[in-house]
Every structure is written in C-alpha cells, then in structure tokens.
Design a protein around this motif. Structure first.
Motif, mmCIF file in Angstrom:
data_model
loop_
_atom_site.group_PDB
_atom_site.id
_atom_site.type_symbol
_atom_site.label_atom_id
_atom_site.label_comp_id
_atom_site.label_asym_id
_atom_site.label_seq_id
_atom_site.Cartn_x
_atom_site.Cartn_y
_atom_site.Cartn_z
ATOM 1 N N GLY A 114 0.810 -1.213 0.000
ATOM 2 C CA GLY A 114 0.000 0.000 0.000
ATOM 3 C C GLY A 114 0.837 1.253 0.000
ATOM 4 O O GLY A 114 0.537 2.221 -0.697
ATOM 5 N N LEU A 115 1.929 1.246 0.778
ATOM 6 C CA LEU A 115 2.778 2.432 0.872
ATOM 7 C C LEU A 115 3.580 2.665 -0.402
ATOM 8 O O LEU A 115 3.934 3.791 -0.724
ATOM 9 N N GLY A 116 3.904 1.588 -1.111
ATOM 10 C CA GLY A 116 4.729 1.720 -2.305
ATOM 11 C C GLY A 116 3.944 1.844 -3.581
ATOM 12 O O GLY A 116 4.526 1.936 -4.657
ATOM 13 N N SER A 117 2.619 1.854 -3.474
ATOM 14 C CA SER A 117 1.775 1.911 -4.668
ATOM 15 C C SER A 117 0.950 3.188 -4.644
ATOM 16 O O SER A 117 0.165 3.415 -3.720
ATOM 17 N N VAL A 118 1.146 4.021 -5.649
ATOM 18 C CA VAL A 118 0.424 5.293 -5.742
ATOM 19 C C VAL A 118 -0.398 5.282 -7.023
ATOM 20 O O VAL A 118 0.134 5.086 -8.114
ATOM 21 N N SER A 119 -1.685 5.512 -6.886
ATOM 22 C CA SER A 119 -2.586 5.489 -8.041
ATOM 23 C C SER A 119 -2.399 6.717 -8.911
ATOM 24 O O SER A 119 -2.062 7.804 -8.427
ATOM 25 N N ILE A 120 -2.636 6.535 -10.199
ATOM 26 C CA ILE A 120 -2.643 7.666 -11.132
ATOM 27 C C ILE A 120 -3.762 8.643 -10.784
ATOM 28 O O ILE A 120 -3.590 9.853 -10.861
ATOM 29 N N LYS A 121 -4.884 8.106 -10.349
ATOM 30 C CA LYS A 121 -6.044 8.945 -10.035
ATOM 31 C C LYS A 121 -5.990 9.444 -8.593
ATOM 32 O O LYS A 121 -5.459 8.769 -7.715
ATOM 33 N N THR A 122 -6.536 10.615 -8.372
ATOM 34 C CA THR A 122 -6.669 11.163 -7.027
ATOM 35 C C THR A 122 -8.152 11.407 -6.749
ATOM 36 O O THR A 122 -9.005 11.236 -7.629
ATOM 37 N N ARG A 123 -8.441 11.837 -5.538
ATOM 38 C CA ARG A 123 -9.849 12.149 -5.200
ATOM 39 C C ARG A 123 -10.329 13.425 -5.882
ATOM 40 O O ARG A 123 -11.529 13.727 -5.866
#
Length: 495
Positions: A442-451
C-alpha cells in the motif's frame, strides 16, 4: 480545446504533454528550473558534457517497445543511438571475476554458462521467467491482452526469494542480483516484478544516447510547441487551486494563474499534495504519501579524461567490493563504497576514446544532515571537503579495477543527494522515487487517479522509474483521459 496544465518537465510531464497535444488539448508545461528534462538533464563544464540520470536505455531495436513509443512521441528522428556491446552490455565485477550480461536469450545463457556450466537449464528458466513477468505488463509489452495476474503475483515476491527458487548456485544468485543498482534493490523488500521489468528492458537491446539524454527532452519540448502547446521554465508552482470538487487552476510563485480543465502532476506525489489546500485530499492520504519509503540517494563523480587517454568503454561496469551484491545501501565511513557503477558518456558516433565518464555509488540522505536547508553553491567549505573526500574514495575504489584511471583524469566534479533534490525536486535526493516493497504494498503503490477527478499523477513514483517505466506510466495516465482503446489504437498505427 480543453486546457491541460502539467507540473514538471521531466520525461513523464513532457511525454504526457506530447500525447495530449496530439489529441486536441491545449497544453502548458510548468517547470521550476531553467532547463527542462528532470532526470534527462545534461550539464557542461567547458567542452565536457555529462549525463545526470538516463545513462543508457534498452528495447530500442526495430519492433521493440521503447522505439515504438519514441516514434509515437515523434522523438526517434532526433535521437542517435550507440549500441552497447551485445556480448556484455553490463559487466558484473564480483569477487575477482567479471560476468558479462549479454543481449538475447541464447547469448545471455551462453555467456553466464561459461562460468556456471551446471546452471544452464536454470539460467534458461530464469531468463524465461523475467520475460514472462515483463510481458504480463500491458504498457511495457504494448499488448492489452496479457495475464495481469502474473505481474501481480511477482509484485508480492521479493527479487532474492524468486532468484533463490530458480537458481541453486550461491554465486550465480549474487551475479543475477548484480544489476540491482538500476533500481536500488533491497533484499527481502524489492519485488521481483521490478527486477524483471528493468532486466527485460535491457536484455532485449541496450544503447547509449549520442550526445546525452537531454536530446530527448529537447525533442519532446519542441514537439509540444509545434503542436500549439507551451513549455515554460522558471515557473515554480506553489498551489493547485480547487473549488468544492475539482482543480480549477495552477498558481506559480510569481502569482501567475493558469486556468485548467485538467491538471497532471509529474512531480513527486508528496510534493504534489503539499501544493493542495483542499478538504478533497484527505489527511490519511497525505500522511500515507509522507510515510512512503523512498529509494536511497546517490553520490556521483563526473570525470573529465585527458585527451585520447581513456579508450571508450562500450559497456557498464558494476563493481561489488564485499561478500554480497545486496545491502550496499547500508554502510559506514569505513565500508563505503560497497558498490559502484562506472560508465562512459557517448559524445559522438563510434568514439575511439571517451571524453567523460561517471562513477556512481549509493549515498544515504542522513549524510546530508549538516547541510540541509542550505542552497546550491552556498553550502560552505565543510561540504566541499566532504565531497572531495568521498570523490577520492570512489576514484580509489575504481583504481582497484582500472589501475591507470587516476593518471588519466584531467578534472572531476561531484553531486550529492542534495544536488539531486535541488535540480529535480525529489525528496531526500532519492534515485528512483517511492520504493516498491513486498512488505508494504500500500505504501509503495500510488494510483494515477486522485480524489480530485481532474487531477492525475504520472512519473517514476507512480508506475516504474527509468525510461520505459516512466513512459509506460505516461501512457497509463493519458489512457485515463483518452481511453486505453484510443492510446493503443494510436500505438498500433505507429508499429
């Protein structure tokens, strides 16, 4: 035309700018520095040119992924490539022996089997597994119809665990892990998928860019401008302005306001959320990004050679000075450097002699503590002495491999993690941004999309670092806007 503002002119920002400009967006790229390119930047000292980040690339033969993407971006016409030695584009120096990493399945296996004749079948299985995992990434293989479960599985298994499961010879395990400086690998942490994607990229083919990687940044910049967009340097972004639900504008340090229907941030995710003062971004998300572990930093010595004294080296030399190729990011004053990379700059087609070269080793940001908060060029005598001492140690380490190297150095220059942060904005001078970790996915994975629906992310911390990793991320980011079908259709028209 919809207005798209892109923050950051590294490879991710510029490539998104070209793709969206080609598809009818009015693109403005904002860069805080005076030079575009991010990790693609080169610099000059007199008549000597040095690359700062993208030292060599792979998969650039006809029909291979990178060349296809470069054609799609309209860059290939401006880029001249110099092929590295296919019988050993990388050389791993470990415990007194050199091990060549060769291009292609048969050559790769045959080269290492000369040292490990009983491991031929295991080497074949290893090579095929690397290829299988890399091929299961749609954007790395440019194939929409892949088994994504394969890549997902090997995101949860560490490099050393998987190599241990395939290879029985203890020395060969160390050699195969010897390219981990390409991704700042950490034992029991870095996913095998990271190793596979990087290794496969170079296993296909390996090249240096004649004249340095800045030619790619310059070409992308020109293409955006030709398509009606803007690339503005010395425009430091201070705020992403939002209404109750969307991003509405980007504000620079001098108060200039750029209205936006779409915002893409190509800078580090932590730096991105620090630009946003809005309830839409939840505190937990901010905290998660700030808690994410970044890869280690690097110390680099840039060497200017005496004229016609150092023959051009058509490969990259990875030197390990201890009992393991792992754990080199952990050191003390006495044990540093545990590992280093030595490579030459390709200043023209088929050079006989090298003009410049570089030595790179890991450096912890903790060593920068006395100078945190100081500015570039004004860090004092202690800092300059620190760099001189470290540079001499690195040159001494290289001298153990190449006995006459010191006598052929005319001058040298240095950079630390602080330098890297100053020019790229990456926190802690991290080599490759947010680290992937099988123990903390979870900490190492950042989504392209944001809120924020019209704020998307791209760059090395989002998908993968490196030339192909960042470009794959750009394709994914633009697919969120244009649809995957449209992006793949345009790629197919190129190939």
């Amino acid at each position: 035309m919809k207005k798209c503002v892109i923050i950051g002119s590294g490879l991710g920002g510029l490539s998104c700018g070209v793709i969206l400009s080609k598809n009818g967006y009015e693109v403005t790229v904002l860069e805080q520095s005076s030079q575009t390119g991010g990790c693609l930047q080169c610099f000059k000292r007199g008549d000597a040119i040095f690359d700062t980040g993208m030292h060599y690339i792979g998969s650039a033969d006809e029909g291979q992924t990178l060349l296809t993407v470069l054609k799609y971006l309209g860059v290939e016409k401006d880029v001249r490539l110099s092929r590295l030695d296919p019988t050993g584009f990388d050389i791993i120096s470990f415990k007194g022996n050199h091990y060549n990493i060769a291009n292609g399945r048969e050559a790769f296996v045959n080269s290492l089997a000369t040292h490990f004749p009983d491991s031929r079948e295991e080497l074949t299985r290893y090579y095929d597994l690397v290829n299988l995992v890399a091929s299961s990434s749609a954007m790395h293989s440019l194939n929409r119809h892949v088994d994504v479960n394969i890549n997902a599985e090997y995101q949860t298994r560490s490099v050393n665990e998987v190599i241990d499961s395939v290879i029985s010879d203890p020395l060969l395990k160390q050699v195969l892990a010897g390219v981990q400086m390409l991704y700042a690998g950490e034992k029991d942490k870095t996913p095998f998928s990271t190793h596979a994607l990087i290794s496969d990229f170079y296993n296909q083919s390996a090249y240096r860019i004649v004249g340095g990687s800045s030619v790619i940044a310059e070409s992308l910049t020109r293409n955006i401008i030709k398509l009606g967009g803007k690339v503005l340097t010395r425009h430091k972004v201070e705020k992403i302005e939002c209404d109750a639900s969307h991003a509405t504008a980007v504000i620079t340090a001098d108060g200039e306001r750029f209205e936006a229907d779409l915002v893409i941030s190509a800078i580090h995710p932590t730096c991105t959320v620090d630009l946003i003062d809005s309830h839409i971004i939840r505190p937990a998300y901010r905290q998660r990004l700030h808690n994410a572990h970044n890869t280690t930093g690097a110390f680099t010595v840039y060497l200017k050679f005496r004229k016609d004294k150092v023959r051009y080296m058509n490969n990259n030399l990875y030197i390990y000075r201890g009992d393991s190729t792992w754990g080199c990011e952990k050191y003390d004053e006495q044990s540093w450097p545990k590992s280093l990379i030595y490579m030459h700059f390709c200043h023209k087609d088929n050079p006989t002699y090298a003009q410049t070269g570089e030595i790179i080793s890991y450096m912890s940001y903790d060593e920068m503590k006395p100078w945190i908060g100081t500015t570039l060029g004004k860090r004092g005598k202690d800092y300059e002495e620190f760099k001189r001492r470290k540079a001499e140690k690195l040159i001494d380490a290289l001298q153990e491999e190449i006995p006459d190297i010191r006598d052929n150095i005319e001058a040298y220059y240095t950079s630390t993690p602080l330098t890297y942060t100053a020019y790229t904005g990456i926190p802690n001078g991290s080599m490759y941004g947010i680290a992937k970790d099988v123990n903390a996915l979870g900490l190492g994975s950042v989504s392209i999309k944001t809120r924020i629906p019209n704020l998307l992310l791209t760059g090395q911390s989002i998908t993968m670092h490196g030339m192909l990793g960042v470009l794959a991320g750009s394709l994914m980011t633009c697919s969120e806007i244009l649809t995957t079908e449209k992006v793949f259709s345009q790629l197919r028209s190129i190939s």
